[in-house]
Design a protein around this motif. Sequence first.
Motif, PDB file in Angstrom:
ATOM      1  N   GLU A   1      17.233  36.976  45.560  1.00 56.22           N
ATOM      2  CA  GLU A   1      17.299  35.694  46.281  1.00 56.22           C
ATOM      3  C   GLU A   1      16.030  34.863  46.089  1.00 56.22           C
ATOM      4  N   ILE A   2      15.004  35.474  45.500  1.00 55.25           N
ATOM      5  CA  ILE A   2      13.701  34.822  45.375  1.00 55.25           C
ATOM      6  C   ILE A   2      13.301  34.738  43.906  1.00 55.25           C
ATOM      7  N   ASN A   3      12.778  33.573  43.496  1.00 55.89           N
ATOM      8  CA  ASN A   3      12.222  33.437  42.147  1.00 55.89           C
ATOM      9  C   ASN A   3      10.806  32.871  42.261  1.00 55.89           C
ATOM     10  N   ILE A   4       9.835  33.614  41.734  1.00 58.95           N
ATOM     11  CA  ILE A   4       8.438  33.181  41.837  1.00 58.95           C
ATOM     12  C   ILE A   4       8.081  32.332  40.617  1.00 58.95           C
ATOM     13  N   LEU A   5       7.749  31.071  40.868  1.00 55.43           N
ATOM     14  CA  LEU A   5       7.404  30.146  39.782  1.00 55.43           C
ATOM     15  C   LEU A   5       5.974  30.371  39.290  1.00 55.43           C
ATOM     16  N   PHE A   6       5.050  30.548  40.239  1.00 54.90           N
ATOM     17  CA  PHE A   6       3.658  30.793  39.867  1.00 54.90           C
ATOM     18  C   PHE A   6       2.890  31.304  41.087  1.00 54.90           C
ATOM     19  N   ASP A   7       1.670  31.766  40.831  1.00 51.07           N
ATOM     20  CA  ASP A   7       0.760  32.096  41.935  1.00 51.07           C
ATOM     21  C   ASP A   7      -0.577  31.437  41.631  1.00 51.07           C
ATOM     22  N   ALA A   8      -1.372  31.216  42.661  1.00 49.70           N
ATOM     23  CA  ALA A   8      -2.655  30.534  42.496  1.00 49.70           C
ATOM     24  C   ALA A   8      -3.652  31.088  43.501  1.00 49.70           C
ATOM     25  N   GLU A   9      -4.955  30.912  43.187  1.00 53.47           N
ATOM     26  CA  GLU A   9      -5.971  31.546  44.036  1.00 53.47           C
ATOM     27  C   GLU A   9      -6.540  30.618  45.109  1.00 53.47           C
ATOM     28  N   ASN A  10      -6.230  29.340  45.043  1.00 55.12           N
ATOM     29  CA  ASN A  10      -6.647  28.396  46.101  1.00 55.12           C
ATOM     30  C   ASN A  10      -5.895  27.087  45.894  1.00 55.12           C
ATOM     31  N   GLY A  11      -6.150  26.123  46.767  1.00 55.72           N
ATOM     32  CA  GLY A  11      -5.419  24.860  46.708  1.00 55.72           C
ATOM     33  C   GLY A  11      -5.632  24.090  45.416  1.00 55.72           C
TER      34      GLY A  11
ATOM     35  N   THR B   1       4.595  22.911  36.071  1.00 55.13           N
ATOM     36  CA  THR B   1       5.834  23.627  36.388  1.00 55.13           C
ATOM     37  C   THR B   1       6.719  22.777  37.290  1.00 55.13           C
ATOM     38  N   SER B   2       7.962  23.216  37.458  1.00 54.05           N
ATOM     39  CA  SER B   2       8.830  22.498  38.404  1.00 54.05           C
ATOM     40  C   SER B   2       8.373  22.810  39.826  1.00 54.05           C
ATOM     41  N   LEU B   3       8.719  21.937  40.746  1.00 53.65           N
ATOM     42  CA  LEU B   3       8.264  22.099  42.128  1.00 53.65           C
ATOM     43  C   LEU B   3       8.954  23.286  42.792  1.00 53.65           C
TER      44      LEU B   3
END
Length: 221
Positions: A34-44, A54-56
């Motif tokens: 049910e979940i698809n992870i587009l990206f991860d990031a280390e801060n804002g 990437t797409s929103l």
Amino acid sequence: MHTSTFTGPVQIAIIDNHTLFRQGMISLLGDFKEINILFDAENGEDMISKLKKTSLPDIILMDITMPVMDGYAATAWLRENHPTVKVLALSMSDDDKPIINMLKNGAVGYMLKESKIRDVVYAMQTIQKHGFYLNELVSGKLLYTMQNKNTPVDKSKELTSNELTFLKLSCSELTYRQIADEMNLSPHTIDNYRESLFQKFGLKSRTGMVLFAIKNQIITV
């Protein structure tokens, strides 16, 4: 054209400055179709640069305390630049202050970092469906009020002027005792206002009161 009943995986991103926590979340969430992870990031700031490539996402899991650009600033930036992206705040503790500030900056719910992964998935699905996740903050009565946005009711008219003042001060960083001092009332009277609001609007916590005040535009953020 897809019918409105079809919903694909929730598109998400994870923003947290702890690499191990991010990797752990990615690994655990990988088990949920049910979940698809587009990206991860280390801060804002890292999040903003990755959003350009990437797409929103539908939902961002947002840590609060991060260097360079923290969760408050990143959430406020999203509200300004990508208001369709919902933010689920990740908190180390259920302390009122950071959660209230995240809600005031545009987050639509919060989860404790110690939550079970299935509960996090449920929270994101709830946000996808209803636009916010209330967990233990408030009861179904408030959920119903929030969902019926097409029948605007001025909730402030149901409050006495002292209750309204108390509600607005509850959205600040003042403790209940400091609110009592500010209003020149006894702590017992303040407790009565709190219980009255809880009962009247189906609230269960101070954070719930803040969410209620924001949603009903009793306070402006």
